[in-house]
Design an enzyme around this catalytic site. Structure first.
Site, short mmCIF file in Angstrom:
data_model
loop_
_atom_site.label_atom_id
_atom_site.label_comp_id
_atom_site.label_asym_id
_atom_site.label_seq_id
_atom_site.Cartn_x
_atom_site.Cartn_y
_atom_site.Cartn_z
N ALA A 74 9.89 2.13 -1.59
CA ALA A 74 9.73 3.45 -2.82
C ALA A 74 11.01 4.09 -2.03
CB ALA A 74 8.75 3.68 -2.52
N ARG A 97 0.75 -1.36 -0.08
CA ARG A 97 0.43 -0.17 -0.02
C ARG A 97 0.68 1.20 -0.19
NH1 ARG A 97 -5.25 1.42 4.26
NH2 ARG A 97 -5.29 2.47 2.61
N GLY A 102 6.63 0.95 5.46
CA GLY A 102 7.16 -0.11 5.01
C GLY A 102 7.26 0.31 3.70
N CYS A 103 6.13 0.48 2.90
CA CYS A 103 6.38 0.48 1.63
C CYS A 103 6.76 1.91 1.61
CB CYS A 103 4.32 1.04 1.22
SG CYS A 103 3.93 -1.18 1.58
N THR A 104 6.85 2.62 2.05
CA THR A 104 7.41 4.01 1.75
C THR A 104 8.98 3.89 2.13
OG1 THR A 104 4.94 5.26 2.62
CG2 THR A 104 7.81 6.71 2.45
#
Length: 151
Positions: free
Chosen positions: A48, A38, A43-45
């Site tokens: 990325a 998401r 974690g996704c940030t």
């Protein structure tokens, strides 16, 4: 989860600007395709931003980086803008690529079971075949691990 040596399923999804992107457009070069749960989650940030920070190295190698989640094009636009992400983000709200790559799986968090995207990265070779798979990729080290493998 798909394994190395398998033909990568075609991906046809829109990017953050509503432009259609096909995996087959990249035939002839290796491609990193990473699936993440998401936009704008910790974690996704971090994952990325790690790809962002090593993007120049990927560019020198001629390897495009594509991130895919079930978020909308608008969400991807905000996520890319906020974090200055220079690579492609594809929206998969219908889960077509997510399911084709077998990353939509049962997850357990705090004792609760739900379906979601398992963070997974695929390196696809010049002929569209999966060369390597990073299962349950670590957000902070995934981008560097791929570069190390390619080195």
């Amino acid at each position: 989860m798909l394994e190395a040596g398998v033909k990568a399923p075609e991906i046809v999804l829109n990017d953050k600007d509503g432009q259609e992107v096909r995996l087959s457009d990249f035939k002839g070069s290796k491609v990193v395709v990473y699936f993440y749960p998401r936009d704008n989650t910790p974690g996704c940030t971090r994952q990325a931003c790690a790809f962002r920070d090593s993007f120049e190295e990927y560019k020198k190698l001629g390897i495009p980086v594509i991130g895919i989640s079930k978020d909308s094009e608008a969400s991807h636009g905000r996520f890319a803008s906020k974090n200055e992400l220079p690579f492609i983000l594809l929206a998969d709200p219908e889960l077509s690529a997510i399911k084709a790559y077998d990353v939509w799986q049962e997850k357990k968090m705090y004792g609760k079971v739900s379906m979601g995207v398992v963070r997974t990265t695929y390196l696809i070779d010049e002929d569209g075949v999966i060369e390597k798979v990073w299962k349950k990729a670590k957000p902070d080290t995934n981008a560097a691990e791929i570069l190390e493998y390619l080195g």
